[in-house]
Design a protein around this motif. Structure first.
Motif, PDB file in Angstrom:
ATOM      1  N   ARG A 115      34.153  34.148  51.883  1.00 33.58           N
ATOM      2  CA  ARG A 115      35.236  34.197  52.871  1.00 33.58           C
ATOM      3  C   ARG A 115      36.076  32.917  52.826  1.00 33.58           C
ATOM      4  NH1 ARG A 115      35.916  37.772  56.441  1.00 33.58           N
ATOM      5  NH2 ARG A 115      33.745  38.407  56.592  1.00 33.58           N
ATOM      6  N   ALA A 116      35.424  31.762  52.705  1.00 28.88           N
ATOM      7  CA  ALA A 116      36.162  30.495  52.636  1.00 28.88           C
ATOM      8  C   ALA A 116      37.028  30.437  51.382  1.00 28.88           C
ATOM      9  CB  ALA A 116      35.196  29.316  52.667  1.00 28.88           C
ATOM     10  N   VAL A 117      36.501  30.937  50.273  1.00 32.56           N
ATOM     11  CA  VAL A 117      37.251  30.918  49.011  1.00 32.56           C
ATOM     12  C   VAL A 117      38.463  31.830  49.095  1.00 32.56           C
ATOM     13  CG1 VAL A 117      37.169  31.528  46.554  1.00 32.56           C
ATOM     14  CG2 VAL A 117      35.277  30.255  47.593  1.00 32.56           C
ATOM     15  N   THR A 118      38.262  33.047  49.564  1.00 32.26           N
ATOM     16  CA  THR A 118      39.396  33.976  49.619  1.00 32.26           C
ATOM     17  C   THR A 118      40.427  33.523  50.654  1.00 32.26           C
ATOM     18  OG1 THR A 118      38.132  35.454  51.079  1.00 32.26           O
ATOM     19  CG2 THR A 118      38.152  35.974  48.706  1.00 32.26           C
ATOM     20  N   ALA A 119      39.977  32.953  51.769  1.00 32.32           N
ATOM     21  CA  ALA A 119      40.931  32.428  52.760  1.00 32.32           C
ATOM     22  C   ALA A 119      41.735  31.281  52.155  1.00 32.32           C
ATOM     23  CB  ALA A 119      40.190  31.958  54.010  1.00 32.32           C
ATOM     24  N   GLU A 120      41.069  30.388  51.430  1.00 34.96           N
ATOM     25  CA  GLU A 120      41.754  29.267  50.785  1.00 34.96           C
ATOM     26  C   GLU A 120      42.735  29.759  49.739  1.00 34.96           C
ATOM     27  OE1 GLU A 120      42.777  25.315  50.005  1.00 34.96           O
ATOM     28  OE2 GLU A 120      41.467  26.017  51.605  1.00 34.96           O
ATOM     29  N   ALA A 121      42.363  30.807  49.023  1.00 36.76           N
ATOM     30  CA  ALA A 121      43.238  31.366  47.980  1.00 36.76           C
ATOM     31  C   ALA A 121      44.369  32.197  48.580  1.00 36.76           C
ATOM     32  CB  ALA A 121      42.420  32.219  47.006  1.00 36.76           C
ATOM     33  N   GLY A 122      44.228  32.574  49.855  1.00 38.70           N
ATOM     34  CA  GLY A 122      45.247  33.391  50.499  1.00 38.70           C
ATOM     35  C   GLY A 122      45.238  34.831  50.027  1.00 38.70           C
ATOM     36  N   VAL A 123      44.026  35.339  49.739  1.00 43.73           N
ATOM     37  CA  VAL A 123      43.892  36.718  49.273  1.00 43.73           C
ATOM     38  C   VAL A 123      42.848  37.442  50.122  1.00 43.73           C
ATOM     39  CG1 VAL A 123      44.527  36.116  46.900  1.00 43.73           C
ATOM     40  CG2 VAL A 123      42.105  36.171  47.539  1.00 43.73           C
ATOM     41  N   ALA A 124      42.856  38.750  50.045  1.00 42.34           N
ATOM     42  CA  ALA A 124      41.853  39.550  50.745  1.00 42.34           C
ATOM     43  C   ALA A 124      40.481  39.322  50.123  1.00 42.34           C
ATOM     44  CB  ALA A 124      42.223  41.029  50.660  1.00 42.34           C
ATOM     45  N   LEU A 179      32.499  30.171  37.734  1.00 40.21           N
ATOM     46  CA  LEU A 179      33.162  28.930  38.108  1.00 40.21           C
ATOM     47  C   LEU A 179      32.571  27.745  37.351  1.00 40.21           C
ATOM     48  CD1 LEU A 179      35.062  27.345  40.136  1.00 40.21           C
ATOM     49  CD2 LEU A 179      33.049  27.229  41.636  1.00 40.21           C
ATOM     50  N   VAL A 180      31.248  27.652  37.342  1.00 42.57           N
ATOM     51  CA  VAL A 180      30.583  26.542  36.653  1.00 42.57           C
ATOM     52  C   VAL A 180      30.732  26.678  35.143  1.00 42.57           C
ATOM     53  CG1 VAL A 180      28.374  25.369  36.276  1.00 42.57           C
ATOM     54  CG2 VAL A 180      29.008  26.137  38.581  1.00 42.57           C
ATOM     55  N   LEU A 181      30.631  27.892  34.613  1.00 45.02           N
ATOM     56  CA  LEU A 181      30.818  28.081  33.168  1.00 45.02           C
ATOM     57  C   LEU A 181      32.224  27.683  32.730  1.00 45.02           C
ATOM     58  CD1 LEU A 181      28.888  31.428  32.580  1.00 45.02           C
ATOM     59  CD2 LEU A 181      28.202  29.120  31.847  1.00 45.02           C
ATOM     60  N   LEU A 232      48.755  39.197  41.838  1.00 45.01           N
ATOM     61  CA  LEU A 232      48.256  37.882  41.448  1.00 45.01           C
ATOM     62  C   LEU A 232      48.366  37.744  39.934  1.00 45.01           C
ATOM     63  CD1 LEU A 232      45.003  37.878  43.603  1.00 45.01           C
ATOM     64  CD2 LEU A 232      47.206  36.853  44.166  1.00 45.01           C
ATOM     65  N   ARG A 233      48.936  36.636  39.477  1.00 51.21           N
ATOM     66  CA  ARG A 233      49.089  36.443  38.038  1.00 51.21           C
ATOM     67  C   ARG A 233      47.743  36.216  37.361  1.00 51.21           C
ATOM     68  NH1 ARG A 233      53.984  32.475  38.267  1.00 51.21           N
ATOM     69  NH2 ARG A 233      52.261  31.051  38.235  1.00 51.21           N
ATOM     70  N   ASP A 234      46.927  35.358  37.927  1.00 44.83           N
ATOM     71  CA  ASP A 234      45.610  35.076  37.364  1.00 44.83           C
ATOM     72  C   ASP A 234      44.628  34.927  38.522  1.00 44.83           C
ATOM     73  OD1 ASP A 234      43.362  34.258  36.020  1.00 44.83           O
ATOM     74  OD2 ASP A 234      44.317  32.608  34.958  1.00 44.83           O
ATOM     75  N   PRO A 235      44.143  36.051  39.040  1.00 46.21           N
ATOM     76  CA  PRO A 235      43.308  35.978  40.248  1.00 46.21           C
ATOM     77  C   PRO A 235      42.030  35.168  40.052  1.00 46.21           C
ATOM     78  CG  PRO A 235      43.328  38.206  39.341  1.00 46.21           C
ATOM     79  CD  PRO A 235      44.352  37.418  38.596  1.00 46.21           C
ATOM     80  N   ARG A 236      41.429  35.244  38.877  1.00 45.64           N
ATOM     81  CA  ARG A 236      40.201  34.473  38.649  1.00 45.64           C
ATOM     82  C   ARG A 236      40.485  32.976  38.790  1.00 45.64           C
ATOM     83  NH1 ARG A 236      35.900  36.768  35.624  1.00 45.64           N
ATOM     84  NH2 ARG A 236      35.714  34.805  34.502  1.00 45.64           N
ATOM     85  N   GLN A 237      41.540  32.513  38.147  1.00 40.70           N
ATOM     86  CA  GLN A 237      41.857  31.088  38.212  1.00 40.70           C
ATOM     87  C   GLN A 237      42.264  30.682  39.626  1.00 40.70           C
ATOM     88  OE1 GLN A 237      41.251  28.917  35.589  1.00 40.70           O
ATOM     89  NE2 GLN A 237      41.418  27.515  37.305  1.00 40.70           N
ATOM     90  N   GLN A 238      42.980  31.555  40.308  1.00 43.25           N
ATOM     91  CA  GLN A 238      43.378  31.271  41.682  1.00 43.25           C
ATOM     92  C   GLN A 238      42.138  31.114  42.561  1.00 43.25           C
ATOM     93  OE1 GLN A 238      46.375  33.926  43.171  1.00 43.25           O
ATOM     94  NE2 GLN A 238      46.156  33.219  45.276  1.00 43.25           N
ATOM     95  N   LEU A 239      41.147  31.967  42.356  1.00 40.64           N
ATOM     96  CA  LEU A 239      39.899  31.864  43.118  1.00 40.64           C
ATOM     97  C   LEU A 239      39.105  30.618  42.722  1.00 40.64           C
ATOM     98  CD1 LEU A 239      38.938  35.643  43.024  1.00 40.64           C
ATOM     99  CD2 LEU A 239      39.565  34.326  45.079  1.00 40.64           C
ATOM    100  N   PHE A 240      39.070  30.287  41.426  1.00 42.30           N
ATOM    101  CA  PHE A 240      38.378  29.069  40.978  1.00 42.30           C
ATOM    102  C   PHE A 240      39.016  27.836  41.613  1.00 42.30           C
ATOM    103  CE2 PHE A 240      36.922  30.934  36.606  1.00 42.30           C
ATOM    104  CZ  PHE A 240      35.966  31.696  37.249  1.00 42.30           C
ATOM    105  N   ASP A 241      40.336  27.779  41.598  1.00 43.58           N
ATOM    106  CA  ASP A 241      41.041  26.631  42.179  1.00 43.58           C
ATOM    107  C   ASP A 241      40.764  26.524  43.677  1.00 43.58           C
ATOM    108  OD1 ASP A 241      42.085  26.151  39.649  1.00 43.58           O
ATOM    109  OD2 ASP A 241      44.066  26.976  40.115  1.00 43.58           O
ATOM    110  N   ALA A 242      40.740  27.656  44.355  1.00 45.60           N
ATOM    111  CA  ALA A 242      40.452  27.669  45.792  1.00 45.60           C
ATOM    112  C   ALA A 242      39.022  27.185  46.052  1.00 45.60           C
ATOM    113  CB  ALA A 242      40.657  29.066  46.365  1.00 45.60           C
ATOM    114  N   ALA A 243      38.077  27.639  45.251  1.00 49.77           N
ATOM    115  CA  ALA A 243      36.679  27.213  45.416  1.00 49.77           C
ATOM    116  C   ALA A 243      36.553  25.710  45.212  1.00 49.77           C
ATOM    117  CB  ALA A 243      35.780  27.965  44.439  1.00 49.77           C
TER     118      ALA A 243
END
Length: 195
Positions: free
Chosen positions: A33-42, A60-62, A7-18
């Protein structure tokens, strides 16, 4: 053979998925689980980068608050140009996108998240307080330039604008409020203060 894709930027990928889960499914469906499924990651990817789900939500909020603070600097720099109504309308329309509105609901719904955000130094009502500070800073700059009345109470006008605009955005069923509706809010709230 590799077991996954780097993953190039896993934090941002997870934020975008959330953000997508929040807007599409609402606060009640926002889980790790919903966030990681949306991000397509474990699921372990989230826990590799954050101590727990509330730590993830706090970051995420910060991240969104940092965007508000950057927008606040840009808005203050626009003082003296364009129109006060136009500048505020644009800032409110861009600031209350569907993700921001959903995040405000998230902050209100989760006590532990609010506690962690306040410990991090956010406003009493995170996101809303920072947005009000953004508007107050801009109105102060415009007051200093004489474009709004010298006796304008920016500390009252700013949260009034934020509250009225937020209601406009939360009341719309089919997407964000139209810029013209937000412009009418700005004009009404600032009617006595504009020069």
């Amino acid at each position: 053979m590799p077991t996954g894709v780097a993953l190039r930027d896993p934090r941002q990928q997870l934020f975008d998925a959330a953000a997508r889960v929040l807007v599409r499914d609402g606060v009640g469906e926002l889980t790790s689980r919903a966030v990681t499924a949306e991000a397509g990651v474990a699921k372990g990817v989230l826990h590799r980068h954050f101590a727990d789900f509330d730590a993830f939500l706090t970051e995420l909020v910060l991240d969104r608050i940092a965007r508000i603070e950057a927008r606040a600097a840009d808005l203050r720099d626009r003082a003296g140009s364009g129109t006060v109504t136009g500048n505020l309308t644009e800032a409110l329309v861009s600031g209350f996108d569907p993700v921001a509105v959903a995040m405000i609901v998230l902050v209100i719904a989760r006590d532990e998240l609010r506690t962690r955000l306040r410990a991090a130094g956010t406003a009493r009502l995170p996101l809303v307080g920072e947005a009000a500070a953004m508007v107050a800073g801009y109105l102060t700059a415009e007051r200093d330039l004489g474009r709004i009345a010298a006796d304008a109470d920016v500390d009252t006008l700013a949260p009034t604008l934020i509250g009225a605009a937020h209601l406009r955005f939360t009341e719309e069923e089919h997407g964000p409020a139209a810029p013209e509706a937000v412009r009418r809010v700005v004009e009404a709230v600032l009617a006595a203060a504009l020069r």
